[in-house]
Design an enzyme around this catalytic site. Structure first.
Site, PDB file in Angstrom:
ATOM      1  N   TRP A 154       0.813  -1.224   0.000  1.00 11.70           N
ATOM      2  CA  TRP A 154       0.000   0.000   0.000  1.00 11.70           C
ATOM      3  C   TRP A 154       0.845   1.271   0.000  1.00 11.70           C
ATOM      4  CZ3 TRP A 154       1.837   2.465   4.123  1.00 11.70           C
ATOM      5  CH2 TRP A 154       2.359   1.683   5.168  1.00 11.70           C
ATOM      6  N   ASN A 155       2.152   1.183   0.262  1.00  9.17           N
ATOM      7  CA  ASN A 155       2.889   2.442   0.470  1.00  9.17           C
ATOM      8  C   ASN A 155       3.141   3.209  -0.832  1.00  9.17           C
ATOM      9  OD1 ASN A 155       4.768   0.545  -0.320  1.00  9.17           O
ATOM     10  ND2 ASN A 155       6.372   1.276   1.034  1.00  9.17           N
ATOM     11  N   PRO A 179      -3.363  -6.340  -5.527  1.00  6.86           N
ATOM     12  CA  PRO A 179      -2.869  -5.174  -4.795  1.00  6.86           C
ATOM     13  C   PRO A 179      -3.176  -5.315  -3.309  1.00  6.86           C
ATOM     14  CG  PRO A 179      -4.982  -4.657  -5.774  1.00  6.86           C
ATOM     15  CD  PRO A 179      -4.651  -6.079  -6.187  1.00  6.86           C
ATOM     16  N   GLY A 231       6.691  -6.389  -0.320  1.00  8.26           N
ATOM     17  CA  GLY A 231       5.973  -6.351   0.948  1.00  8.26           C
ATOM     18  C   GLY A 231       6.869  -6.783   2.081  1.00  8.26           C
ATOM     19  N   SER A 232       6.246  -7.348   3.091  1.00  7.18           N
ATOM     20  CA  SER A 232       7.004  -7.675   4.306  1.00  7.18           C
ATOM     21  C   SER A 232       7.892  -8.915   4.112  1.00  7.18           C
ATOM     22  CB  SER A 232       6.039  -7.922   5.456  1.00  7.18           C
ATOM     23  OG  SER A 232       5.249  -9.054   5.171  1.00  7.18           O
ATOM     24  N   GLU A 253      10.892  -8.111  -3.120  1.00  8.26           N
ATOM     25  CA  GLU A 253      11.419  -6.834  -2.634  1.00  8.26           C
ATOM     26  C   GLU A 253      10.844  -6.661  -1.234  1.00  8.26           C
ATOM     27  OE1 GLU A 253      11.862  -3.581  -1.434  1.00  8.26           O
ATOM     28  OE2 GLU A 253      10.698  -2.642  -3.048  1.00  8.26           O
ATOM     29  N   LEU A 254      11.662  -6.947  -0.224  1.00  9.74           N
ATOM     30  CA  LEU A 254      11.160  -7.088   1.146  1.00  9.74           C
ATOM     31  C   LEU A 254      11.627  -5.928   2.034  1.00  9.74           C
ATOM     32  CD1 LEU A 254      11.830 -10.934   1.315  1.00  9.74           C
ATOM     33  CD2 LEU A 254       9.816  -9.735   0.461  1.00  9.74           C
ATOM     34  N   CYS A 287      10.269   1.364   2.050  1.00 13.25           N
ATOM     35  CA  CYS A 287      11.205   0.326   2.463  1.00 13.25           C
ATOM     36  C   CYS A 287      12.646   0.807   2.374  1.00 13.25           C
ATOM     37  CB  CYS A 287      10.990  -0.936   1.641  1.00 13.25           C
ATOM     38  SG  CYS A 287      10.873  -0.583  -0.092  1.00 13.25           S
ATOM     39  N   GLU A 384      12.045  -2.613  11.640  1.00 16.99           N
ATOM     40  CA  GLU A 384      11.727  -1.502  10.741  1.00 16.99           C
ATOM     41  C   GLU A 384      10.532  -0.734  11.330  1.00 16.99           C
ATOM     42  OE1 GLU A 384      10.521  -2.927   6.894  1.00 16.99           O
ATOM     43  OE2 GLU A 384      11.316  -1.185   5.855  1.00 16.99           O
ATOM     44  N   GLU A 461      14.495  -4.423  -9.777  1.00 13.55           N
ATOM     45  CA  GLU A 461      13.403  -3.792 -10.531  1.00 13.55           C
ATOM     46  C   GLU A 461      13.900  -2.469 -11.110  1.00 13.55           C
ATOM     47  OE1 GLU A 461      10.152  -3.976  -7.471  1.00 13.55           O
ATOM     48  OE2 GLU A 461       9.283  -5.326  -8.952  1.00 13.55           O
TER      49      GLU A 461
END
Ligand code: ADP
Length: 481
Positions: A154-155, A179, A231-232, A253-254, A287, A384, A461
């Protein structure tokens, strides 16, 4: 602007070029007011399977299009995003909370991936290799992987989609996107624009709803050959385990735990500027946001005082207010995490220089905060925070700070400020992270590779590397020549 006045508002799910509804719905909430924005149809296993089937059929035709034909659709999709930038930014600020100016910035950033990959898609070159036998020739080609399952957070409700959909669709893959349930309306708007851009039915599908069910269906499907997830770390690890059964390719991509080091030879004002941009953008919810500030002894007071002053000038308000720089956190859970990190830091000897409490605005708003005297026994050092809290640690030597900066399982972004050329090389090479900002606080751009090492993920990416994640290498040996 009212979200209902935008042309792009859709509350169903998008499968095989059609908008579908479901009796089961869930509410999308405005994080600035905690009020409902819309009821969105909730998809589960059945709808996800239908979307996968559509993408599987569409793949057969889409992969046969010329690179230029695919490029034209992706390029047009990006142009349409810019033509509708105000609608998209309105939807984003309403469901995500970020300041409207930042939302507009994200639309441009997100669209840039379509421009970039529309070009890169035309340059997926193969090669010939000098043969090992006189009567044969060796050719290497690159082919689209197949159906891609994309799962996004969502960010960055648009950019995390385009960074995946751009290279995937330009390369000839088709996609089923899931999403975040917090920001589905931005994703649905992207489906409206995909259709307008000429994407054939089934090339881009969006299902939102029960995360575990949709995720489970994507992971179990044999025809989904690749998963791209942002995400996480917790969910990333779960997907990696689930991917084993069908040996899917993965891009992950964590989470990050970015260090930001200020050496005694740094330009302190530039460092404060970089710190503000990197820590407080999106209310600290990226992130690559700094999570740990390491400041060398002799400049510690100077840097923390200047940082606290800059932070006290931030304006916390609803994303639509004039001059706002800090919106709300995404939800009550995010707020609780920030509160508990600050409480724990204070209980362990941290000194609050500014902020340190909930905003008088109430709801999910938190005051931007600077904490001095931070140390590694605090939760804020290893977890985090994902919020507007800058914790500052002291260090004395280069060797010591490299050890401290690398003492984490994460390895996404790292930043440092120094003007000593020898030190710049040593530290840049010594940091265990996929991205290093040197005298720079903002590192994201479509032209450079974004991604992490260690538990921060797999793959890259953006840039020319970004498209490699969506193609398979095929080796052909032609004999009898
Ligand atoms: P965050 O804490 O930033 O929300 P998450 O990893 O929980 O990060 O969410 C990122 C994306 O992963 C969202 O789209 C979310 O719905 C999705 N997600 C959460 N749980 C699962 C799951 N079990 N399987 C697949 N996707 C999931």
């Amino acid at each position: 602007m009212d979200i209902k006045q935008t042309d792009l508002l859709q509350t169903g799910f998008y499968i095989n070029g059609s908008w579908l509804q479901n009796e089961k719905c869930y509410a999308v909430i405005n994080p600035a007011t905690n009020k409902k924005i819309a009821d969105v149809a909730s998809a589960g296993e059945q709808e996800t399977s239908a979307a996968i089937d559509a993408a599987t059929i569409a793949f057969k035709l889409w992969r046969k299009k010329t690179a230029k034909e695919r490029s034209q659709v992706v390029r047009r999709w990006g142009e349409l995003m810019m033509e509708h930038q105000h609608d998209l930014a309105t939807i984003m600020t309403t469901e995500q909370g970020k300041p409207y100016a930042e939302a507009l910035g994200e639309v441009g950033y997100a669209a840039s991936f379509f421009e970039w990959f529309a070009e890169e898609g035309k340059r997926i070159y193969g090669e010939t290799i000098p043969t090992h036998k006189p009567d044969s020739r060796i050719l290497v080609t690159k082919e689209p992987i197949g159906v891609v399952g994309a799962i996004t957070p969502w960010n960055f409700p648009l950019a995390m989609i385009t960074r995946k959909a751009g290279p995937a669709i330009a390369a000839g893959c088709t996609m089923v996107l899931k999403p975040s349930e917090e920001t589905p309306l931005s994703a649905m708007a992207m489906a409206v624009l995909a259709e307008k851009a000429g994407a054939p039915a089934g090339v881009f599908n969006v299902v939102s709803g029960n995360a575990a069910e949709i995720g489970g269906a994507l992971m179990a499907a044999k025809s989904v050959r690749k998963i791209s997830f942002t995400g996480s770390t917790r969910v990333g690890k779960l997907l990696m385990r689930q991917a084993a059964d069908t040996v899917k390719k993965l891009s992950l991509e964590l989470g990050g735990n970015a260090p930001f080091i200020v050496f005694d030879d740094a330009d302190i004002d530039a460092a404060v500027q970089g710190a503000m941009a990197s820590k407080f953008r999106n209310t600290g919810q990226t992130c690559v946001c700094v999570n740990r500030f390491y400041v060398q002894d002799s400049v510690y007071e100077q840097f923390t005082t200047k940082l606290a002053k800059a932070v006290s000038n931030l304006k916390v308000a609803s994303g639509f207010e004039e001059g706002v720089t800090q919106g709300p956190l995404i939800n009550a859970l995010a707020l609780e995490k920030v509160e508990s990190h600050v409480q724990d830091a204070v209980a362990n000897g941290g000194v609050v220089l500014v902020g340190g409490k909930n905003s008088p605005l109430g709801g999910n708003f938190y005051e931007p905060t600077v904490i001095a005297n931070a140390h590694h026994a605090m939760r804020i050092a290893s977890e985090e925070t994902f919020g507007p809290v800058a914790a500052c640690y002291r260090f004395s030597s280069e060797e010591e700070v490299l050890e401290l900066a690398n003492a984490t399982e994460s390895g996404l972004a790292a930043y440092f400020y120094s003007r000593d050329i020898g030190r710049v090389w040593r530290v840049a090479e010594g940091l265990e992270s996929g991205i290093v900002g040197i005298n720079e606080g903002i590192i994201s751009t479509e032209v450079a590779p974004f991604g992490g090492v260690k538990e921060s993920g797999l793959g890259r990416e953006g840039s020319r590397y970004g498209i490699e994640d969506y193609v398979e290498v095929k080796y052909m040996l032609m004999g009898g020549i």
